[in-house]
Design an enzyme around this catalytic site. Structure first.
Site, mmCIF file in Angstrom:
data_model
loop_
_atom_site.group_PDB
_atom_site.id
_atom_site.type_symbol
_atom_site.label_atom_id
_atom_site.label_comp_id
_atom_site.label_asym_id
_atom_site.label_seq_id
_atom_site.Cartn_x
_atom_site.Cartn_y
_atom_site.Cartn_z
ATOM 1 N N ASP A 1 0.672 -1.118 0.239
ATOM 2 C CA ASP A 1 0.099 -0.288 0.216
ATOM 3 C C ASP A 1 0.991 1.443 -0.067
ATOM 4 O O ASP A 1 -0.077 2.221 -0.610
ATOM 5 C CB ASP A 1 -1.161 -0.128 1.151
ATOM 6 C CG ASP A 1 -2.839 0.111 0.670
ATOM 7 O OD1 ASP A 1 -2.512 0.180 -0.541
ATOM 8 O OD2 ASP A 1 -3.099 0.836 1.827
ATOM 9 N N ASP B 1 -0.574 -9.830 8.387
ATOM 10 C CA ASP B 1 0.466 -8.330 8.936
ATOM 11 C C ASP B 1 1.682 -8.736 8.155
ATOM 12 O O ASP B 1 1.920 -9.942 8.539
ATOM 13 C CB ASP B 1 0.424 -8.517 9.702
ATOM 14 C CG ASP B 1 -0.881 -7.712 10.287
ATOM 15 O OD1 ASP B 1 -1.942 -7.052 9.548
ATOM 16 O OD2 ASP B 1 -0.763 -7.230 11.525
ATOM 17 N N ASP C 1 -10.898 -4.650 11.117
ATOM 18 C CA ASP C 1 -10.682 -5.765 11.753
ATOM 19 C C ASP C 1 -12.059 -6.240 12.983
ATOM 20 O O ASP C 1 -12.630 -7.350 12.284
ATOM 21 C CB ASP C 1 -9.244 -6.636 12.725
ATOM 22 C CG ASP C 1 -9.382 -5.822 13.172
ATOM 23 O OD1 ASP C 1 -9.289 -4.463 13.611
ATOM 24 O OD2 ASP C 1 -8.185 -6.298 13.789
#
Length: 698
Positions: free
Chosen positions: A124, A283, A420
């Protein structure tokens, strides 16, 4: 779990005492409506509310066990569902690309059919440094994957494996890894890629997309297929799993929705390429520690007796590199070890950001709808074909979601920085269930912040996202209790209302101490029966908290540091989270979204291993902590003076105990203010400002 009956009995007793205390407060208010009485009532009411929400974790805690050897009775390897792995990263300087590479290599080496495994990396930050790192990783993987399979290794993260296996037998493969690591780290250090590092013409063309107009927040989509199953082989001639690099399109005038937006792009791009029915999200630093983890998940997904509404399986986050006493409470043992098991006995645990295995279909509607994704089916074609890549670039565009249900009814949900919790909450409201899988060997190992500012800043960011859930139309207390069930709604409310802990913690950190400095008693005398109500509520809550921590495998020292950090969060991160939330609501946010840095300097790491708190920078987050430390110390000294002057403690004992408790917890702050000379000490500027604030409050 065997503790369930004891939990329920204690809950009834404790609830009765809480109600008695609140009754006592109301009676006191009828006789005196002072501001002190109102603040104490407010603080105790919030404490009571948070305790009630935490009942959700104690009414039906559940633990499960799977038997992988039974899996062959339900499915052959050829019948296993395909698996798409999503790995997210956002900043090559805060999340080192070599760490992301290690995570990817560890899951590419899973004990899972290669023809059913694909790994997608979302960058990102749109960094060519990350793409270069994965080009290097793709080359190294052709040696690493067969090495893992031939040697039947359990530890398949290269960095972790070489650290724990320094034998000469690993020298050849280790030197290959170190050459790759050095090349990646040198490129990151320089901030650019020289052509002598990219001998392949096709790779040079890939980097041509990084023009002068290309910035992390303004660039076209970049999708690069680094490995393709059936086309690319390892050194033994076997197929390699798919490996795809993705950087979605970003434009300054188009919202990108942070991590949730990146995950939704991964959902769509993977659907055009492989469309696996099972998805794993990780992650950047959360590498695989057990190559059989997908098989544990299949024990649930393929079990015919399992609830057909089962939507995802969540593994707890476990962290490596935490020091012996866990001074920052970074392992979050209550959340990952205690409370996930508590939610598992209800509709299932919440998502915790990483380590979740999903059925792809849950992102496209409730279990009764069983919809199919409205995308062209291209998965039979080569993922390098022009048609597939054209569709992949199209769905990675920033305008693709316009006038669609993405982020509201489809994919990961928008509206909160804690995507989340918000997504899992919405999924359970739609009828999906989940399971907590907690094997003895951790499925994944990751990094926890190793400095105080990083941890407090991370919690501040979480607080903003949690408040966004509290003040949305899907508030867990109202909508969640109705849509899921009472206890599950309370469980989600417990997390959403975390920032409200700042009310009682700030009140009890300052108000009784300021009253003591003014020689004013605000609690019952020792001879008053209500004195023992306060003592019971304090010892009961702390005693239960301690038992849960120890029974989950923690130590007494780690528990003590954990409760200290909880109070630090309540005085610092949660109030700043409120400020940031209100500023953001008014459109004048000044902090913004910051990725938690995974980079640790050598001196910081050394102090951390020695159990020394890291302050170092003049951050506003430290001001409430240092101010509270000064006021608690001053009030305790004033209390001692009053004892000698009046010859008794009966009126002020509870306030003295509270101030003394604060002093013991604040010892690392006093040490950093006065005794230390290293770079991690508390800046003089913060100390001086805190003294002025403490004086003003007094």
């Amino acid at each position: 779990m065997r503790r369930t009956p004891a939990n329920r009995v204690f809950a009834v007793v404790y609830l009765c005492v809480i109600l008695a205390l609140l009754y006592h407060h109301f009676i006191a208010l009828l006789h005196s409506t002072s501001i002190i009485s109102l603040l104490i009532l407010l603080a105790d009411a919030v404490l009571a509310f948070m305790w009630v929400t935490a009942l959700a974790f104690r009414m039906c805690p559940t633990e499960r066990q799977v038997f992988i050897e039974h899996l062959e009775h339900y499915a052959k390897e050829s019948e296993y569902p395909a698996l798409d792995v999503f790995i997210c990263t956002a900043d090559p300087y805060k999340e080192p690309p070599i760490d992301v590479v290690n995570t990817a290599l560890s899951v590419m080496a899973y004990d899972y059919p290669i023809e059913k495994l694909s790994v997608y990396v979302s960058d990102d930050g749109g960094s060519q440094l990350t793409l270069f790192a994965f080009m290097e990783a793709a080359s190294f993987a052709t040696h690493w994957l067969p090495y893992c399979k031939i040697n039947k290794m359990v530890e398949r993260c290269p960095e972790a494996y070489f650290a724990s296996n320094p034998s000469p037998e690993t020298d050849q493969i280790k030197s290959m890894y170190e050459r790759m690591r050095d090349r990646v780290e040198n490129v990151v250090k320089r901030g650019s890629i020289s052509h002598d590092y990219i001998p392949d013409q096709r790779e040079i063309e890939a980097f041509s997309r990084w023009t002068d107009e290309f910035t992390p927040q303004n660039h076209p989509p970049v999708i690069q297929v680094l490995l393709e199953r059936g086309k690319d082989k390892d050194i033994t001639g076997h197929d390699m799993p798919n490996l795809v690099y993705i950087s979605r399109e970003k434009r300054m005038d188009s919202p990108h929705h942070f991590k949730a937006g990146a995950l939704n792009v991964l959902l769509r791009v993977s659907a055009t390429m492989t469309n696996a029915p099972v998805i794993l999200t990780l992650d950047s630093d959360m590498y695989s520690n057990d190559p059989q983890t997908p098989l544990r998940v299949l024990c649930y997904l393929l079990d015919p007796s399992m609830d057909p509404k089962l939507g995802y399986v969540q593994f707890p986050q476990i962290f490596h590199g935490i020091n012996k006493s866990d001074i920052y409470g970074g392992e979050l043992r209550h959340v990952y070890q205690v409370q996930l098991s508590g939610m598992d006995g209800l509709a299932g645990p919440q998502l915790i950001g990483s380590g979740g295995f999903f059925r792809r279909k849950i992102f496209f509607g409730g279990p009764s709808e069983t919809p199919e994704m409205n995308q062209d089916r291209l998965t039979s074609k080569s993922i390098r074909s022009k048609e597939v890549l054209a569709m992949a670039h199209h769905v990675a565009g920033c305008n693709f979601e316009n006038q669609t249900k993405w982020g509201t009814k489809m994919g990961f949900r928008y509206g909160s920085l804690v995507e989340d919790l918000y997504t899992s909450y919405q999924l359970q409201c739609e009828g999906w269930k989940s399971i907590n899988c907690k094997p003895k060997m951790p499925a994944f190992l990751g990094n926890s912040p190793l400095n105080l500012h990083g941890l407090l800043n991370q919690t501040t960011r979480w607080s903003v996202g949690l408040l966004e859930i509290v003040f949305c139309k899907h508030n867990p207390i109202i909508y969640g209790v109705q849509s899921i069930n009472l206890l599950s709604g309370l469980g989600f409310a417990y997390y959403a209302f975390w920032p409200f802990w700042s009310v009682p913690l700030t009140t009890y950190a300052f108000l009784p101490q300021l009253a003591l400095l003014n020689s004013t008693s605000i609690f019952p005398k020792v001879s008053d029966p209500w004195f023992f109500v306060y003592v019971f509520l304090f010892l009961g809550a702390y005693g239960q908290d301690y038992l849960e921590f120890i029974l989950s495998g923690g130590t007494t020292l780690r528990w003590w540091n954990n409760q200290r950090m909880w109070m630090m969060r309540g005085l610092s991160s949660f109030p700043f989270g409120w400020i940031e939330y209100f500023l953001k609501s008014m459109g004048i946010s000044t902090f913004g979204f910051n990725v938690t840095s995974k980079v640790v300097q050598e001196e910081q790491s050394k102090r951390y291993k020695e159990g020394i708190f890291e302050f170092g920078i003049a951050s506003p987050l430290f001001l409430p902590l240092t101010t509270a430390a000064i006021i608690n110390l001053a009030s305790f000294l004033k209390g001692i003076a009053l004892v000698f002057k009046q010859g008794g403690l009966e009126d002020l004992l509870l306030q003295m105990l509270l101030a003394g408790f604060g002093i013991v917890n604040c010892w690392p702050i006093y040490e950093a203010m006065v005794l230390r000379t290293d770079e991690g000490k508390l800046p003089v500027k913060i100390t001086l400002i805190s003294i002025v604030l403490a004086w003003a409050l007094c």
